[in-house]
Design an enzyme around this catalytic site. Sequence first.
Site, PDB file in Angstrom:
ATOM      1  N   GLU A  30       9.286  12.548  19.356  1.00 53.65           N
ATOM      2  CA  GLU A  30      10.630  12.831  19.898  1.00 53.65           C
ATOM      3  C   GLU A  30      11.344  13.936  19.111  1.00 53.65           C
ATOM      4  O   GLU A  30      10.895  14.331  18.034  1.00 53.65           O
ATOM      5  CB  GLU A  30      11.479  11.566  19.902  1.00 53.65           C
ATOM      6  CG  GLU A  30      11.748  11.025  18.504  1.00 53.65           C
ATOM      7  CD  GLU A  30      13.051  10.261  18.421  1.00 53.65           C
ATOM      8  OE1 GLU A  30      14.091  10.823  18.779  1.00 53.65           O
ATOM      9  OE2 GLU A  30      13.016   9.101  17.969  1.00 53.65           O
ATOM     10  N   LYS A  91      21.992  15.477  23.169  1.00 50.57           N
ATOM     11  CA  LYS A  91      21.164  14.308  22.904  1.00 50.57           C
ATOM     12  C   LYS A  91      20.874  13.678  24.263  1.00 50.57           C
ATOM     13  O   LYS A  91      21.776  13.154  24.917  1.00 50.57           O
ATOM     14  CB  LYS A  91      21.909  13.329  21.989  1.00 50.57           C
ATOM     15  CG  LYS A  91      21.179  12.015  21.752  1.00 50.57           C
ATOM     16  CD  LYS A  91      21.995  11.091  20.848  1.00 50.57           C
ATOM     17  CE  LYS A  91      21.449   9.669  20.909  1.00 50.57           C
ATOM     18  NZ  LYS A  91      22.304   8.704  20.188  1.00 50.57           N
ATOM     19  N   VAL A 111      14.259   8.309  22.456  1.00 50.71           N
ATOM     20  CA  VAL A 111      13.066   7.520  22.795  1.00 50.71           C
ATOM     21  C   VAL A 111      12.923   7.415  24.317  1.00 50.71           C
ATOM     22  O   VAL A 111      11.842   7.651  24.873  1.00 50.71           O
ATOM     23  CB  VAL A 111      13.142   6.122  22.134  1.00 50.71           C
ATOM     24  CG1 VAL A 111      12.071   5.190  22.695  1.00 50.71           C
ATOM     25  CG2 VAL A 111      12.985   6.253  20.618  1.00 50.71           C
ATOM     26  N   ASP A 143      27.357  -1.734  24.480  1.00 54.06           N
ATOM     27  CA  ASP A 143      26.481  -0.651  24.025  1.00 54.06           C
ATOM     28  C   ASP A 143      25.056  -1.165  23.808  1.00 54.06           C
ATOM     29  O   ASP A 143      24.741  -1.786  22.793  1.00 54.06           O
ATOM     30  CB  ASP A 143      27.043  -0.041  22.735  1.00 54.06           C
ATOM     31  CG  ASP A 143      26.323   1.245  22.347  1.00 54.06           C
ATOM     32  OD1 ASP A 143      25.253   1.545  22.924  1.00 54.06           O
ATOM     33  OD2 ASP A 143      26.824   1.953  21.452  1.00 54.06           O
ATOM     34  N   SER A 145      21.196   0.413  24.081  1.00 55.03           N
ATOM     35  CA  SER A 145      20.482   1.682  24.229  1.00 55.03           C
ATOM     36  C   SER A 145      19.617   1.689  25.488  1.00 55.03           C
ATOM     37  O   SER A 145      18.951   0.698  25.822  1.00 55.03           O
ATOM     38  CB  SER A 145      19.589   1.932  23.018  1.00 55.03           C
ATOM     39  OG  SER A 145      18.829   3.105  23.220  1.00 55.03           O
ATOM     40  N   ALA A 146      19.620   2.844  26.169  1.00 58.88           N
ATOM     41  CA  ALA A 146      18.757   3.021  27.339  1.00 58.88           C
ATOM     42  C   ALA A 146      17.273   2.971  26.953  1.00 58.88           C
ATOM     43  O   ALA A 146      16.412   2.838  27.824  1.00 58.88           O
ATOM     44  CB  ALA A 146      19.084   4.345  28.020  1.00 58.88           C
ATOM     45  N   ASP A 147      16.993   3.051  25.655  1.00 57.90           N
ATOM     46  CA  ASP A 147      15.591   2.932  25.207  1.00 57.90           C
ATOM     47  C   ASP A 147      14.980   1.613  25.689  1.00 57.90           C
ATOM     48  O   ASP A 147      13.791   1.545  26.018  1.00 57.90           O
ATOM     49  CB  ASP A 147      15.505   2.962  23.675  1.00 57.90           C
ATOM     50  CG  ASP A 147      15.878   4.313  23.077  1.00 57.90           C
ATOM     51  OD1 ASP A 147      16.082   5.279  23.828  1.00 57.90           O
ATOM     52  OD2 ASP A 147      15.965   4.384  21.824  1.00 57.90           O
ATOM     53  N   LYS A 164      16.525  -0.307  14.094  1.00 56.45           N
ATOM     54  CA  LYS A 164      17.350  -0.059  12.908  1.00 56.45           C
ATOM     55  C   LYS A 164      18.240  -1.255  12.645  1.00 56.45           C
ATOM     56  O   LYS A 164      18.834  -1.805  13.566  1.00 56.45           O
ATOM     57  CB  LYS A 164      18.200   1.193  13.116  1.00 56.45           C
ATOM     58  CG  LYS A 164      17.365   2.432  13.283  1.00 56.45           C
ATOM     59  CD  LYS A 164      18.247   3.651  13.486  1.00 56.45           C
ATOM     60  CE  LYS A 164      17.475   4.759  14.142  1.00 56.45           C
ATOM     61  NZ  LYS A 164      17.241   4.530  15.585  1.00 56.45           N
TER      62      LYS A 164
HETATM   63  N1  PSU Z   1      14.688   6.873  15.020  1.00 54.50           N
HETATM   64  C1  PSU Z   1      15.035   7.534  13.886  1.00 54.50           C
HETATM   65  N2  PSU Z   1      16.101   8.396  13.952  1.00 54.50           N
HETATM   66  C2  PSU Z   1      16.779   8.623  15.128  1.00 54.50           C
HETATM   67  C3  PSU Z   1      16.392   7.930  16.317  1.00 54.50           C
HETATM   68  C4  PSU Z   1      15.346   7.050  16.198  1.00 54.50           C
HETATM   69  O1  PSU Z   1      14.406   7.347  12.835  1.00 54.50           O
HETATM   70  O2  PSU Z   1      17.694   9.443  15.150  1.00 54.50           O
HETATM   71  C5  PSU Z   1      17.099   8.200  17.641  1.00 54.50           C
HETATM   72  C6  PSU Z   1      16.082   7.998  18.775  1.00 54.50           C
HETATM   73  O3  PSU Z   1      16.018   9.194  19.514  1.00 54.50           O
HETATM   74  C7  PSU Z   1      16.650   6.873  19.609  1.00 54.50           C
HETATM   75  C8  PSU Z   1      18.116   7.097  19.422  1.00 54.50           C
HETATM   76  O4  PSU Z   1      16.243   6.933  20.952  1.00 54.50           O
HETATM   77  O5  PSU Z   1      18.195   7.358  17.996  1.00 54.50           O
HETATM   78  C9  PSU Z   1      18.922   5.910  19.875  1.00 54.50           C
HETATM   79  O6  PSU Z   1      20.198   6.354  20.261  1.00 54.50           O
HETATM   80  P1  PSU Z   1      21.171   5.391  21.102  1.00 54.50           P
HETATM   81  O7  PSU Z   1      21.414   4.229  20.191  1.00 54.50           O
HETATM   82  O8  PSU Z   1      22.393   6.228  21.338  1.00 54.50           O
HETATM   83  O9  PSU Z   1      20.459   5.024  22.380  1.00 54.50           O
HETATM   84 MN    MN Z   2      24.381   3.613  22.941  1.00 58.18          MN
END
Ligand code: PSU
Ligand code: MN
Length: 307
Positions: A30, A91, A111, A143, A145-147, A164
Amino acid sequence: MKHDTASRFLDIAPEVQATLVAGGAVVALESTIITHGMPHPQNVATAREVETVVRENGAVPATIAIIEGRLKIGLSDAELDWLGTAKDVMKLSRADLPYAVASRRNGATTVAATMICAHLAGIRVFATGGIGGVHQGVEATMDISADLDELARTPVAVICAGAKAILDLPRTLEYLETRGVPVVGYRTDRFPAFWSRTSELFVPLRLDSPDAMADLIRTKEALGLDGGVLVANPVPSAHEIPADEMKTFIDAAVAEAKARGVVGKAVTPFLLSHLFEKTAGRSLATNIALVKNNAALAAQLAVSLTR
Ligand code: PSU
Ligand code: MN
């Protein structure tokens, strides 16, 4: 190519294309981690090292990003350098992808978006750091994530170091179960928490070799079950920051984000950079180590899948 009408938007790097045509092993990587996840110059250096690790383990790396509206599957050295300091890079998650393409924008893929692009190119394995998940305080913010939904619908195996620990991990696992995503611990019974090898949570499934994971993926496909597989690969012990040590920093980072009114897409990048600062770079070193560790396993899995 998995979707005929998408091919005109794709630029697949020649080496990646040749490997795919020959049925060889390719690992998708990614780019949000480069533009929004790590500071310069560690972001570019890490992206290069991760590509090298993929090669050392027998596969071809394909770092994915959107450049002037083109879906780039595999970046050149010059493109990677440019991305490392580029301004105004979106992003991109599933929701933003068609906008970025139609408006000829530059964008880094999360992701979710990387899974979509990898699948369009015919790539089955993808290595990242940690997936997005259900955020703490979801009751108020919604909130998620769409992941997570992407894992439920797009058939790409994602190798991560868990989610995380800034997230609500129990709810993240519950959501993945609801959406039918197999979550596999690699040589572990515990769900890893990114910087830490373990959490209080058990991982739903466990496998101990790349071949066993390849077998699971093939079986899932043969059963006609759509969606991906999430592989949780703990950070190597030498680079781990124990969970209790991280917790103080995380609680402070989450409180700071709330106090400053950080919302939406900005939340994850804010928390990560806050933590890099507060741990004096230690969390960044761990982040780099775990991404490389995931890239190695992803390459081994991609090789297994070619057999
Ligand atoms: N893993 C990492 N660093 C990052 C991410 C993942 O070590 O920055 C990113 C990935 O691209 C993941 C995104 O899809 O953070 C999640 O963002 P959000 O919570 O806004 O969906
Ligand atoms: Mn989010």
